[in-house]
Design a protein around this motif. Structure first.
Motif, short mmCIF file in Angstrom:
data_model
loop_
_atom_site.label_atom_id
_atom_site.label_comp_id
_atom_site.label_asym_id
_atom_site.label_seq_id
_atom_site.Cartn_x
_atom_site.Cartn_y
_atom_site.Cartn_z
N ASN A 137 -7.23 -0.23 -12.35
CA ASN A 137 -5.90 -0.85 -12.26
C ASN A 137 -5.29 -0.96 -13.65
OD1 ASN A 137 -7.54 -3.04 -13.11
ND2 ASN A 137 -6.03 -4.48 -12.30
N GLN A 188 0.85 -1.20 0.00
CA GLN A 188 0.00 0.00 0.00
C GLN A 188 0.88 1.25 0.00
OE1 GLN A 188 -2.99 0.03 3.04
NE2 GLN A 188 -3.87 1.98 2.39
N LEU A 239 -0.79 -1.57 -10.89
CA LEU A 239 -1.02 -0.46 -9.98
C LEU A 239 -2.52 -0.27 -9.85
CD1 LEU A 239 0.39 1.82 -8.36
CD2 LEU A 239 0.07 3.28 -10.37
N GLU A 240 -3.01 -0.23 -8.63
CA GLU A 240 -4.44 -0.16 -8.35
C GLU A 240 -4.78 1.18 -7.66
OE1 GLU A 240 -7.58 -2.41 -5.33
OE2 GLU A 240 -5.81 -3.49 -6.08
N GLN A 241 -5.73 1.89 -8.21
CA GLN A 241 -6.17 3.17 -7.65
C GLN A 241 -7.64 3.06 -7.26
OE1 GLN A 241 -4.39 6.10 -7.00
NE2 GLN A 241 -6.31 6.65 -5.94
N HIS A 264 -5.42 5.04 -0.86
CA HIS A 264 -6.22 4.53 -1.97
C HIS A 264 -5.37 3.98 -3.12
CE1 HIS A 264 -9.80 6.18 -0.12
NE2 HIS A 264 -9.21 7.38 -0.05
N THR A 265 -4.07 3.87 -2.94
CA THR A 265 -3.19 3.41 -4.01
C THR A 265 -2.40 2.19 -3.57
OG1 THR A 265 -2.95 5.70 -4.78
CG2 THR A 265 -1.39 4.08 -5.65
N THR A 273 -0.51 4.65 -0.65
CA THR A 273 -1.32 5.64 0.05
C THR A 273 -2.61 4.96 0.49
OG1 THR A 273 -2.54 6.42 -1.90
CG2 THR A 273 -0.39 7.42 -1.51
#
Length: 217
Positions: A154, A79, A143-145, A83-84, A81
């Motif tokens: 993602n 993780q 990468l997942e937002q 949300h990221t 952040t």
């Protein structure tokens, strides 16, 4: 010889996290590839008086390769952040493969009238379908937002490996044509067989970049 390959890929999957860092994933993809293969043949005809006649032809075979991989992966999540997230995945992949070839073979029809024999050349359309099952592996990063509690985006890359498949076919000779008094001999009147000496190496392994939508349940 293969060239001009074009591919389309669709995928979907489900993930379940056992902790904040580790999870399990199941995924399925559908990959369709169109390939063009070059082939040629030479057909020779010998008449009863020793005179010979030949016909050479080259043509293109249109092939369609459908691959449906199922993957079972482990996920390691970092993780960045609130949300990221950064996800590293890898695991076992099993795939069903269907290969369809549309091609042509040459054929000479021997016609007879009152005084003599003569020939007429044809190209006959043929097709061959084969099915395979293959086992390999896949690795990927994405990468997942997280946009909301329900939706995220993602993007990433994934490499899926399978052993190459050697799919082959050939135009083979039918040794002789038995006409009236056995006076005509075929030397290379083609027929079609599924296994052969004309071999196309199908590379099922592929690297792809993707962008997708993620739903949180």
């Amino acid at each position: 010889k293969g060239h001009g390959e074009k591919s389309t890929v669709f995928s979907a999957g489900i993930q379940h996290f056992l902790s904040d860092e580790f999870g399990l994933a199941f995924g399925v993809e559908y990959k369709r590839s169109q390939v063009v293969l070059d082939s040629e043949y030479q057909m020779n005809l010998e008449w009863f008086d020793g005179e010979t006649e030949s016909q050479g032809k080259s043509w293109q075979n249109e092939g369609m390769v459908d691959v449906i991989p199922f993957s079972f992966n482990l996920i390691y999540r970092v993780q960045f952040t609130e949300h990221t997230f950064f996800n590293l995945t890898g695991g076992l992949t099993m795939s069903f493969v269907k290969i369809k070839l549309n091609s042509h073979v040459g054929y000479a029809d021997i016609l007879e009238d009152e005084y003599y024999y003569y020939r007429d050349w044809f190209d006959l359309p043929v097709n061959s379908t084969k099915n395979y099952f293959s086992v390999g592996f896949n690795v990927g990063v994405d990468l997942e937002q997280k946009i909301s509690d329900l939706v995220g985006l993602n993007m990433g890359v994934r490499y899926t490996y399978f052993s190459d498949i050697y799919s082959s076919w050939e135009v083979v000779a039918r040794d002789e044509f038995v006409g009236e008094n056995d006076i005509l001999i075929y030397d290379g009147a083609p027929d079609i067989h599924a296994d052969s000496r004309i071999t196309k190496t199908l590379r099922l392994s592929y690297l792809r970049a993707f962008v997708g939508i993620k739903l949180y349940l």
